[in-house]
Scaffold this motif. Structure first.
Motif, PDB file in Angstrom:
ATOM      1  N   MET A   1       0.855  -1.198   0.000  1.00 16.26           N
ATOM      2  CA  MET A   1       0.000   0.000   0.000  1.00 16.26           C
ATOM      3  C   MET A   1       0.889   1.245   0.000  1.00 16.26           C
ATOM      4  O   MET A   1       1.881   1.328   0.723  1.00 16.26           O
ATOM      5  N   ASP A   2       0.495   2.171  -0.826  1.00 16.75           N
ATOM      6  CA  ASP A   2       1.290   3.400  -0.986  1.00 16.75           C
ATOM      7  C   ASP A   2       0.988   4.373   0.141  1.00 16.75           C
ATOM      8  O   ASP A   2      -0.151   4.491   0.613  1.00 16.75           O
ATOM      9  N   ILE A   3       2.032   5.084   0.574  1.00 13.89           N
ATOM     10  CA  ILE A   3       1.878   6.213   1.491  1.00 13.89           C
ATOM     11  C   ILE A   3       2.512   7.430   0.825  1.00 13.89           C
ATOM     12  O   ILE A   3       3.344   7.295  -0.085  1.00 13.89           O
ATOM     13  N   ASN A   4       2.117   8.580   1.246  1.00  9.65           N
ATOM     14  CA  ASN A   4       2.593   9.839   0.606  1.00  9.65           C
ATOM     15  C   ASN A   4       3.974  10.179   1.138  1.00  9.65           C
ATOM     16  O   ASN A   4       4.133  11.059   1.979  1.00  9.65           O
ATOM     17  N   ASP A   5       4.961   9.480   0.608  1.00 12.01           N
ATOM     18  CA  ASP A   5       6.332   9.717   1.053  1.00 12.01           C
ATOM     19  C   ASP A   5       7.179  10.383  -0.021  1.00 12.01           C
ATOM     20  O   ASP A   5       8.389  10.510   0.139  1.00 12.01           O
ATOM     21  N   ASN A   6       6.566  10.819  -1.137  1.00 16.90           N
ATOM     22  CA  ASN A   6       7.299  11.493  -2.211  1.00 16.90           C
ATOM     23  C   ASN A   6       6.546  12.755  -2.617  1.00 16.90           C
ATOM     24  O   ASN A   6       5.307  12.743  -2.787  1.00 16.90           O
ATOM     25  N   ALA A   7       7.299  13.815  -2.788  1.00 19.89           N
ATOM     26  CA  ALA A   7       6.734  15.088  -3.257  1.00 19.89           C
ATOM     27  C   ALA A   7       6.889  15.181  -4.762  1.00 19.89           C
ATOM     28  O   ALA A   7       7.825  14.611  -5.327  1.00 19.89           O
ATOM     29  N   PRO A   8       5.978  15.897  -5.457  1.00 18.64           N
ATOM     30  CA  PRO A   8       6.153  16.105  -6.902  1.00 18.64           C
ATOM     31  C   PRO A   8       7.462  16.844  -7.170  1.00 18.64           C
ATOM     32  O   PRO A   8       7.902  17.694  -6.366  1.00 18.64           O
ATOM     33  N   SER A   9       8.087  16.504  -8.278  1.00 17.67           N
ATOM     34  CA  SER A   9       9.367  17.139  -8.622  1.00 17.67           C
ATOM     35  C   SER A   9       9.425  17.357 -10.110  1.00 17.67           C
ATOM     36  O   SER A   9       8.799  16.623 -10.894  1.00 17.67           O
ATOM     37  N   PHE A  10      10.200  18.407 -10.494  1.00 14.56           N
ATOM     38  CA  PHE A  10      10.410  18.726 -11.904  1.00 14.56           C
ATOM     39  C   PHE A  10      11.802  18.281 -12.305  1.00 14.56           C
ATOM     40  O   PHE A  10      12.730  18.341 -11.503  1.00 14.56           O
ATOM     41  N   ARG A  11      11.910  17.858 -13.534  1.00 16.06           N
ATOM     42  CA  ARG A  11      13.215  17.458 -14.047  1.00 16.06           C
ATOM     43  C   ARG A  11      14.123  18.662 -14.240  1.00 16.06           C
ATOM     44  O   ARG A  11      15.318  18.602 -13.954  1.00 16.06           O
TER      45      ARG A  11
END
Length: 834
Positions: free
Chosen positions: A124-134
Motif C-alpha cells: 500500500m502506498d503512502i505519501n512519502d514522495n513530493a512532486p518534482s520537476f526534471r
C-alpha cells in the motif's frame, strides 16, 4: 497536530490493510495480504500458520519456508508466532515504480508434503514522495507580438506515488500577463500550459519571472516548484510545425546501439535564423533519455542503449522543435517495444534428494522444480520434459512447478546412478531451451540372493591327504552392495556313516574354502555329497544352496591280496598236480589275487620269481595262469617249488609273493605209489637187495655220525683257538670283516647252510636238493643259491633202493660251521656211496 493526524491515519490504513488481507483468501491455495510501505522490520503482515492450517510450532517441524526468486528477501516467517513479517524496509516506488497496484508474489513450501501455497502481498502506498520537476529552471522566449491566448507548454512534474498521493494539480504564481491552463493527455497525465493573457511590451519589461508549483493529494500535501523565466523577443511571427502531432513506432527489443528508430521533421516558413528549427527532448523520463538519442539538426531518433521488453514495453517521449527566433512547437513520440524470444527458460530446483531406494514404488518424488520464462505470449510458454528412456517423469503441480517422480521400479544392480537431464523449451521462434542436471544415486536394497557360478560342483581329493589341507573353493556372487553383498558360507548339517559331516569337512565362512578335517580312505568311502549354503548379511538375509560332489581319489596304498592259493593255517603247503604227459601250455593252476585299490593301482601283473626247475613252468602276466613251458621228462623232479610274484601298476608299485608246490605225476594214485609205502618182495631173490640196502644205509649213517663228531671236534678246537687269539690279538685277521657279526663285543663268523636229501625207492626220483640258505643268518648271496641245481640220482647208481621205505627218505643235516666246499664234498661222498 498534523503529524498526529497523519499517524492516526496511517494506523487506520494499516489496520484496514490487515483486515483486507485476512479477507482475501483464494480457493486455489492463494493467500493474499496487504502491508503499507516504509514499515519497520518485523512488521506483522499476516497469520500464515492459521491460513495454512498449522500450529506455529509446526512451521519449523514441517520445513515451511518462503521461496522467492530474483529479488532480495522482503518477508520472513516468525517461528514463534507463526506470522508473516517484513524482513526489512519496503519501498513501493522502488519495487513497482508507477504501477498503481503493487503486488508481490511468493510461494510458501511445506517441505514434508512438498505442497506449494501462493502468497500475494499488496504494498500500500503512502505519501512519502513530493512532486518534482526534471528541469531546474524553465526559460520561455516569447515574441512581443505574440497573440493573446497563445499557449506555451510547461514541464510536467513527476510524483512516484499513486492514487491521491500522486500529482493532483498545478499552481502558477500570480501575474498580470500569463495564466495557467492544465490539460489532460490521452494517458490521463496533466499537462500544464502557460497562456498569454495580456500583450507583451519588450520595451516595458524584457523578462518575466514566474513560479510553477505542483501539488499532490496526500496528507500532508507535498509540492514541488520550478522557476519560469520568460524572455520577450523581437518579432518572429511563424512557429515551427511538425509533420505529425503524434509519431508512433514499434521496434523489436533486440535492436543494437546506433540503430535509427525514425525521423521527426518540423518546418518554419520564416527565413533566416527564425526559420531554422532545432530539435530536442522535453519532459523525458530518465530511462528514456538513457535509451534514445535525438539529433538536434536532423531530427533522427537513434538507439543509444539496450531495449528490454521485460523491463519496459512502452516509451512516450515529447519532442520540441524551436526556431532561431525562439518560437517552438512540440510533438509526441510513442515507441512500442516488441517482444523477441531472447530469454531462455529458467529452471530452479526448489527441493531435491540425491538418493532413492531401488525398491521404492513408482511415483516416489525425486525433486521439485520451478520453471520461468521472462518473455511474453508464445515466447514465454514453456514445456518441460525428461528423456523417455529414463524411468522418470514430470508431473505439473502448482503454477509453474513440476515434480520429478519415478515412473517405474529401479534396479541398482543394473543402473547404480542416474544423471537426469531436465529440459525446458519455450515456444518462441526460434525456440530457446535450458537444461539442468539432477544426479540421483540408487540406494541398495537386499533383493538379490548370493548366486553360485555353477549349479553343481565336483572336487577331487587324493586319499591319505594331510589333515587341514585345502580341498576346494566355492564362490558366490551377490550383486548387492555393502552388507547386502557380504557373503557367508556354511555347510548343511549332515552325517556320514553315523558321524557328523563337520568331522570330515569344514568351510571358511568368509572365503568359501573347504578343508579336510581328517585323512580320507578311498577304501572306506569314495565320494561325499555336500550342500554348501551362501547367505548374505542383509536384513532379512537371502541365501542359496549348491551341491558339491567330493570324490576321493585312490592312491596305491594296498598291496595285492592273494586269494588262491590260500595261505595255509596249519603250516602245510598246498600241492598242485602236473601230469608227466602234459603237453607244453598245460594249465597247472591259476594264481588269483585282488587289490583293494582301483584303476591303475589295481591292475595286477604276475611273474615267476623263482623255480626249482627253471624253464619248466611259465606264468601268464595278466591272467596268473601257471602253465607248462615244455614237455615233462623223466629226469624232472617229482616236487617242483615255484615262487610267483603279483605286482600292481601304482606309483610306487606294490607286490606280494606266493610259493606253489607242484607235484609232477599223472594222477594222485601215482603220487601215492611213488611216495607211499613199499610192498614186501614177492620174490625171495629180492631179499638180498633189501639186505644190501639196509647195510648200506647203516654204513652211511655211521660214517655220517663219525663225520659229524669229527666236525664238532674241529669246531670246538677252532673256537678255543679263536678265543685265545682274541685275547692275545683282539680279533681275527684272516677272516674278512663282512663275514663277522658283532654282538656285545663278541664277533662270530656266520656261514651256515641247510641241505635237504630226499631218497626214494625209485631211483629215477631220488634227488639231492641244496635249498636256499637262511639269509638272516648267513652272508651267502641269493644269486649263488639260484645257480645251484638239484643233484639227480640216476636209476643205475642205486639199483637196490626201490622198496625199503614207503615214503621219501629225507635226511636233514643241521647247520654246519664248516665251509660250503666241505658240505658239498660230503654230499657227493654220500651220493657216490649210495
Amino acid at each position: 497536530m498534523a503529524n498526529q493526524l497523519w499517524r492516526l491515519n496511517r494506523s487506520g490504513v494499516v489496520l484496514l490493510c490487515v483486515f483486507l488481507g485476512i479477507l482475501r483468501e483464494s480457493r486455489t491455495r492463494q493467500i493474499r495480504y496487504s502491508v503499507p510501505e516504509e514499515t519497520d522490520k518485523g512488521f506483522f503482515v499476516g497469520n500464515i500458520s492459521k491460513d495454512l492450517g498449522l500450529e506455529p510450532r509446526e512451521l519449523a517441524e514441517r520445513g515451511v519456508r518462503i521461496i522467492s526468486r530474483g529479488r532480495t528477501q522482503l518477508f520472513a516467517l516468525s517461528p514463534r508466532s507463526g506470522s508473516l513479517i517484513t524482513a526489512g524496509r519496503i519501498d513501493r516506488e522502488e519495487l513497482c515504480e508507477a504501477v498503481s497496484a503493487c503486488l508481490l508474489n511468493m510461494e510458501i513450501l511445506v517441505e514434508d508434503t512438498l505442497k506449494i501455497y501462493g502468497v500475494e502481498v499488496e504494498i500500500m502506498d503512502i505519501n512519502d514522495n513530493a512532486p518534482s520537476f526534471r528541469e531546474e529552471e524553465v526559460e520561455i522566449k516569447v515574441s512581443e507580438h505574440a497573440a493573446l491566448g497563445l499557449r506555451f507548454p510547461l514541464p510536467n512534474a513527476k510524483d512516484p506515488d499513486v492514487g491521491m498521493n500522486s500529482l493532483q494539480s498545478y499552481q502558477l504564481s500570480p501575474n498580470s500577463y500569463f495564466s495557467l491552463h492544465v490539460g489532460g493527455g490521452s494517458d490521463g497525465a496533466k499537462n500544464p500550459e502557460l497562456v498569454l493573457e495580456e500583450a507583451l511590451d519588450r520595451e516595458k519589461e524584457t523578462v518575466h519571472f514566474l513560479r510553477l508549483t505542483a501539488l499532490d493529494g496526500g496528507y500532508p500535501i507535498r509540492k514541488g516548484v520550478v522557476p519560469i523565466r520568460i524572455v520577450v523577443l523581437d518579432v518572429n511571427d511563424h512557429i515551427p510545425k511538425f509533420t505529425q502531432s503524434v509519431y508512433r513506432v514499434s521496434v523489436p527489443e533486440n535492436l543494437s546501439s546506433g540503430t535509427r528508430v525514425l525521423f521527426v521533421n518540423a518546418t518554419d516558413p520564416d527565413e533566416g535564423v527564425n526559420g531554422e528549427v532545432t530539435y530536442s527532448f522535453r519532459n523525458v523520463e530518465n530511462k528514456a533519455s538513457e535509451i534514445f538519442q535525438l539529433d538536434s539538426q536532423t531530427g533522427e531518433v537513434l538507439i543509444r542503449g539496450s531495449l528490454d521488453y521485460e523491463k519496459y514495453k512502452f516509451y512516450e517521449v515529447e519532442i520540441q522543435g524551436q526556431d532561431g527566433g525562439g518560437l517552438l512547437t512540440t510533438a509526441r513520440l510513442l515507441i512500442t517495444v516488441a517482444d523477441v524470444n531472447d530469454n531462455a527458460p529458467e529452471i530452479t530446483i526448489t527441493s531435491s534428494t540425491n538418493s532413492v531406494l531401488e525398491n521404492s514404488p513408482p511415483g516416489a518424488v525425486i525433486a521439485l522444480l520451478n520453471v520461468q520464462d521472462q518473455d511474453s505470449k508464445e515466447n514465454g510458454l514453456v514445456s518441460c520434459f525428461v528423456p523417455k528412456n529414463l524411468p522418470f517423469k514430470l508431473e505439473k503441480t502448482y503454477g509453474n512447478y513440476y515434480k520429478l517422480v519415478t515412473n517405474s521400479p529401479l534396479d541398482r544392480e543394473q543402473v547404480q546412478s542416474y544423471n537426469v537431464t531436465v529440459t525446458a523449451t519455450d515456444q518462441g521462434s526460434p525456440p530457446l531451451s535450458t537444461e539442468t542436471h539432477i544426479l540421483l544415486n540408487v540406494a541398495d536394497a537386499n533383493d538379490n540372493p548370493p548366486a553360485f557360478l555353477h549349479s553343481t560342483y565336483s572336487a577331487f581329493i587324493p586319499e591319505n591327504n594331510p589333515r587341514g589341507s585345502s580341498i576346494f573353493s566355492v564362490t558366490a556372487h551377490d550383486p548387492d552392495s555393502k552388507e547386502n553383498a557380504r557373503v557367508i558360507y556354511s555347510l548343511a548339517e549332515d552325517s556320514i556313516q553315523g558321524v557328523p559331516l563337520s568331522s570330515y569337512i569344514s568351510i571358511n565362512s568368509d572365503t568359501g574354502v573347504l578343508y579336510a578335517m581328517c585323512s580320507f580312505d578311498y577304501e572306506q568311502f569314495r565320494d561325499l555329497q555336500l550342500w554348501v549354503t551362501a547367505h548374505d548379511s542383509g536384513d532379512p538375509p537371502l541365501s542359496s544352496n549348491v551341491s558339491l560332489s567330493l570324490c576321493v581319489l585312490d592312491q596305491n596304498d594296498n598291496i595285492p591280496e592273494i586269494l588262491y592259493p590260500a595261505l595255509p593255517t596249519d603250516g602245510s603247503t598246498g600241492v598242485e598236480l602236473a601230469p608227466r604227459s602234459a603237453e607244453p601250455g598245460y594249465l597247472v593252476t591259476k594264481v588269483v589275487a585282488v587289490d583293494r585299490d582301483s584303476g591303475q593301482n589295481a591292475w595286477l601283473s604276475y611273474r615267476l620269481l623263482k623255480a626249482s626247475e627253471p624253464g619248466l613252468f611259465v606264468v601268464g602276466v595278466h591272467t596268473g595262469e601257471v602253465r607248462t613251458a615244455r614237455v615233462l621228462q623223466d629226469r624232472d623232479a617229482l616236487k617242483q617249488s615255484l615262487v610267483i610274484g603279483v605286482q600292481d601298476r601304482g606309483e610306487p608299485p606294490l607286490s606280494a609273493t606266493v610259493t606253489l608246490t607242484v607235484a609232477v605225476a599223472d594222477s594222485i594214485p601215482d603220487i601215492l605209489a611213488d611216495l607211499g609205502s613199499q610192498e614186501s618182495p614177492a620174490n625171495p631173490d629180492n631179499s638180498g637187495l633189501t639186505l644190501y640196502l639196509v647195510v648200506a644205509v647203516t654204513a652211511v649213517s655211521c660214517v655220517f655220525l663219525a663225520f659229524v663228531i669229527v666236525l664238532l671236534a674241529l669246531r670246538l678246537r677252532r673256537w678255543h683257538t679263536s678265543r685265545l687269539l682274541q685275547s692275545s690279538t683282539g680279533g681275527l685277521t684272516s677272516v674278512p670283516g663282512t663275514h663277522f657279526l658283532g654282538v656285545d663285543g663278541v664277533q662270530a663268523f656266520l656261514h651256515t647252510y641247510s641241505h635237504e636229501v630226499s631218497l626214494t625207492a625209485d631211483s629215477r626220483k631220488s634227488h639231492l636238493i641244496f635249498p636256499q640258505p637262511n639269509y638272516a643268518d648267513t652272508l651267502i648271496s641269493q644269486e649263488s643259491y639260484e645257480k645251484s641245481e638239484p643233484l639227480l640220482i640216476s636209476e643205475d647208481s642205486a639199483p637196490g633202493l626201490g622198496k625199503s621205505d614207503p615214503m621219501n627218505n629225507q635226511v636233514r643235516f643241521p647247520n654246519q660251521p664248516s665251509a660250503a666246499v666241505s658240505a658239498q664234498s660230503f654230499s657227493l661222498f654220500c651220493f657216490f656211496l649210495i
